[in-house]
Design a protein around this motif. Structure first.
Motif, mmCIF file in Angstrom:
data_model
loop_
_atom_site.group_PDB
_atom_site.id
_atom_site.type_symbol
_atom_site.label_atom_id
_atom_site.label_comp_id
_atom_site.label_asym_id
_atom_site.label_seq_id
_atom_site.Cartn_x
_atom_site.Cartn_y
_atom_site.Cartn_z
ATOM 1 N N THR A 45 -13.526 94.519 59.012
ATOM 2 C CA THR A 45 -14.768 95.154 59.470
ATOM 3 C C THR A 45 -15.793 94.148 59.973
ATOM 4 O OG1 THR A 45 -14.435 96.873 57.786
ATOM 5 C CG2 THR A 45 -16.618 96.744 58.783
ATOM 6 N N GLN A 46 -15.915 93.032 59.276
ATOM 7 C CA GLN A 46 -16.991 92.079 59.563
ATOM 8 C C GLN A 46 -16.529 90.952 60.489
ATOM 9 O OE1 GLN A 46 -20.114 92.481 58.633
ATOM 10 N NE2 GLN A 46 -19.635 94.345 57.463
ATOM 11 N N PRO A 67 -27.610 87.778 73.551
ATOM 12 C CA PRO A 67 -26.753 88.758 72.861
ATOM 13 C C PRO A 67 -25.631 88.178 72.002
ATOM 14 C CG PRO A 67 -27.302 89.562 75.036
ATOM 15 C CD PRO A 67 -27.849 88.162 74.961
ATOM 16 N N PRO A 68 -24.869 87.169 72.468
ATOM 17 C CA PRO A 68 -23.791 86.665 71.608
ATOM 18 C C PRO A 68 -24.269 86.051 70.289
ATOM 19 C CG PRO A 68 -23.431 85.991 73.882
ATOM 20 C CD PRO A 68 -24.831 86.546 73.806
ATOM 21 N N LEU A 69 -25.549 85.674 70.233
ATOM 22 C CA LEU A 69 -26.091 85.076 69.002
ATOM 23 C C LEU A 69 -26.692 86.105 68.055
ATOM 24 C CD1 LEU A 69 -27.906 81.785 70.130
ATOM 25 C CD2 LEU A 69 -25.860 81.975 68.700
ATOM 26 N N SER A 70 -26.866 87.324 68.509
ATOM 27 C CA SER A 70 -27.619 88.307 67.723
ATOM 28 C C SER A 70 -26.980 88.606 66.375
ATOM 29 C CB SER A 70 -27.798 89.598 68.520
ATOM 30 O OG SER A 70 -26.536 90.181 68.822
ATOM 31 N N ILE A 71 -25.646 88.533 66.295
ATOM 32 C CA ILE A 71 -24.992 88.846 65.019
ATOM 33 C C ILE A 71 -25.285 87.797 63.949
ATOM 34 C CG2 ILE A 71 -23.096 90.091 66.135
ATOM 35 C CD1 ILE A 71 -21.289 87.666 65.392
ATOM 36 N N TYR A 72 -25.819 86.642 64.353
ATOM 37 C CA TYR A 72 -26.054 85.556 63.396
ATOM 38 C C TYR A 72 -27.447 85.613 62.765
ATOM 39 C CZ TYR A 72 -21.777 83.625 65.343
ATOM 40 O OH TYR A 72 -20.465 83.452 65.741
#
Length: 592
Positions: A398-399, A126-131
């Protein structure tokens, strides 16, 4: 004016970055230590999803600190480019940046050494999903990413690569001085890079001509040095493009934002196809000014006569704040905060960097540098730079950090949209018909300066890179003569293209920004389209626009703009803007 004479409320407050120079020095030392510790991840990035995430976090932390150091040093330097303390800080941090770039150079090649499927599997953590988008973009670059050893070498060359632009900047802002300009009554006017355009807007033709000739005489004196710097800059761009296996320097520059080369090509073609309309504007200018020969020192002065339209900074603040009301109360209140929280460094002072910009970091205010004059043009500059700042503010609010910036392709859209809204506000609220004519003239000047002028720069930049890529040399004669020919083509038969204009390319700092300039014209075109949609469609278009401002680099710029309502892979926005220009020329022609 000396900086000490400026009231604090008109100076930016850099405490968001560092309270004191001593704090900066402490962080400088800390960053060097952090960079050494980052080496522990070498060879371990794909050990596990947890290790990869830890390494990314360390890299982001280091990059954020580094960016704060660089930005503070450069902003302080720009307050007075003559100050040796900040010259030294800027030089030291550039060296550190190159050193850290070399330390981190293993990162991308190590990840790209594995198949994307292996990295993609890590994204289930999960912590990597934004990448995900960041990794997709990294693998898009795989054909242009080299071995770890070569990447390390290239990183070490970055400091040398910045030499042409750094030397040019020092020459332009710190060392170059100009002879005073004299008006028709014998009055002396200080001529600087900052005051030149204001003098070109004067009603006094004697002053304009004198300032024009003396200004470019100084550039002529330095032209061989600047030509050498320009050739070095172009060769640097070509070197990096060839090292990374791109077909040209231009293709390499556009690849970073996933923008096809057809976009600037169709811009140049569309503008060239519509030069007759620009010639009509020049003919109108010649008629209204009542001159036998229209010279290039006549193209900035307002053609609406007997209109006094001074604008103090306080008045500009008020009008800009009201003009952006269509964007909503939240946007408007943030603009008010920009004034009260000292985002802005307002007035020209001795040694200060010329021009205007918005610059900051993910962790700071979006700072604005101005050299404000009490005129309409400076009011529009304020609106323009605050557009940049609001784009940065909303993106960073926002990002996540990884997407907390936006590409240069969309960078000029928000700034120009603010200008379009200001133009609309003034046309609706001004009661003086002559002032309305003045604003229409100013609007045409925005088109001239942004679509036509920047496209001419883009054509020049394209041509000089192609010339070197085909084995040519950028001598002073070649650069000046080619630039002179472009001016003759763009200005047309009703303008005397003075020989001195061949030195103008030498005063344009954006020539060192690696294919940036075309984006002023594409951004202006997109802004005209988006502003029109917001003023006619209302809230749905505003919502799309605010989403655009908040998107950062979470998607490719072409896609982000398309969602907002401007498809830049077609020539429709450019042609639409050129049609607006034609209508305004006809409208002003009838009024005058």
């Amino acid at each position: 004016m000396k900086r000490a004479d400026v009231a604090e409320q008109y100076k930016w407050d850099l405490s968001d970055l560092f309270e004191t120079d001593a704090n900066w020095e402490a962080e400088f030392i800390s960053v060097k230590a952090d960079a050494e510790q980052f080496r522990v991840y070498k060879g371990r990035l794909l050990e596990s999803a947890e290790v990869l995430h830890e390494a990314i976090q360390a890299k982001e932390k280091l990059t954020r600190k580094m960016t704060n150091l660089v930005t503070y040093a450069r902003l302080r330097h720009d307050e007075d480019t003559r100050d040796p303390i900040y010259q030294g800080m800027a030089a030291r941090v550039e060296s550190l940046m190159a050193e850290i770039g070399e330390m981190m150079s293993f990162f991308n090649p190590e990840i790209l050494g594995a198949p994307y499927s292996e990295v993609e599997a890590f994204l289930a953590y999960p912590p990597l999903s934004i990448y995900r988008k960041a990794f997709e973009d990294l693998f898009r670059n795989k054909p242009h990413t080299l071995s770890e050893e070569i990447e390390s070498i290239l990183a070490q060359t970055e400091e040398m690569g910045s030499v042409p632009s750094n030397v040019y900047g020092m020459l332009l802002n710190a060392d170059m001085t100009f002879e005073d300009a004299i008006d028709s009554e014998g009055k002396v006017h200080k001529l600087t890079n900052g005051s030149y355009i204001s003098l070109m807007m004067s009603k006094d033709r004697v002053l304009r001509e004198d300032a024009f000739n003396k200004y470019y005489k100084t550039y002529e004196t330095h032209i061989n040095t600047i030509a050498t710097l320009m050739q070095s800059e172009v060769k640097k761009n070509i070197f990096y493009s060839r090292m990374r296996k791109h077909t040209s320097a231009r293709e390499a520059a556009l690849f970073q934002n996933n923008v096809p080369t057809s976009v600037p090509d169709q811009l140049i073609q569309a503008v060239n196809d519509n030069l007759e309309t620009f010639y009509k504007y020049m003919k109108l200018r010649k008629r209204v000014l009542g001159v036998t020969d229209l010279h290039l020192y006549d193209v900035y002065t307002p053609i609406v006569s007997n209109v006094e339209f001074p604008v103090t900074f306080e008045e500009a603040k008020g009008m800009v704040t009201e003009a952006i009301a269509p964007l909503g109360k939240s946007y408007q209140n943030t603009i008010k905060s920009a004034f009260s929280s000292r985002w802005i460094d307002v007035f020209e002072t001795e040694g200060k960097r010329s021009g205007a910009y918005s610059w900051g970091t993910y962790d700071s205010k979006p700072y604005v540098l101005l050299n404000h004059k009490e005129n309409v043009d400076s009011m529009f500059t304020l609106a323009h730079e605050l557009g940049h700042s609001m784009h940065s503010y909303l993106t960073r609010g926002t990002q996540p950090y990884v997407y907390g910036n936006y590409s240069i392709f969309v960078a000029e859209v928000a700034s120009t949209t603010n200008e379009a809204l200001l133009n609309d506000y003034l046309m609706k609220t001004l009661t003086d018909e002559n002032k309305k004519k003045y604003i229409l003239n100013h609007y045409l000047e925005q088109f001239r300066g942004t679509i036509f002028r920047q496209t001419m720069f883009a054509e020049f930049e394209r041509d000089i890179h192609a010339h070197v890529e085909n084995g040519g040399a950028l001598t002073a004669d070649y650069l000046c003569n080619h630039y002179l020919d472009l001016n003759r083509k763009y200005f047309g038969p009703d303008v005397v293209v003075d020989d001195a204009i061949k030195y103008e390319w030498a005063r344009i700092p954006h020539m060192y920004y690696n294919f940036y300039v075309y984006q002023y014209a594409t951004g202006f075109s997109a802004a005209i389209a988006l502003a029109d949609k917001m003023l006619t469609e209302g809230q749905p278009a505003v919502d799309r626009y605010l989403e655009f401002l908040s998107s950062g680099s979470s998607d490719y710029p072409i896609n982000i703009l398309r969602k907002a309502g401007a498809d830049m892979e077609t020539d429709a926005p450019v042609k639409g803007a050129l049609n607006v220009f034609k209508k305004v020329v006809d409208e002003l022609d009838q009024m005058l």
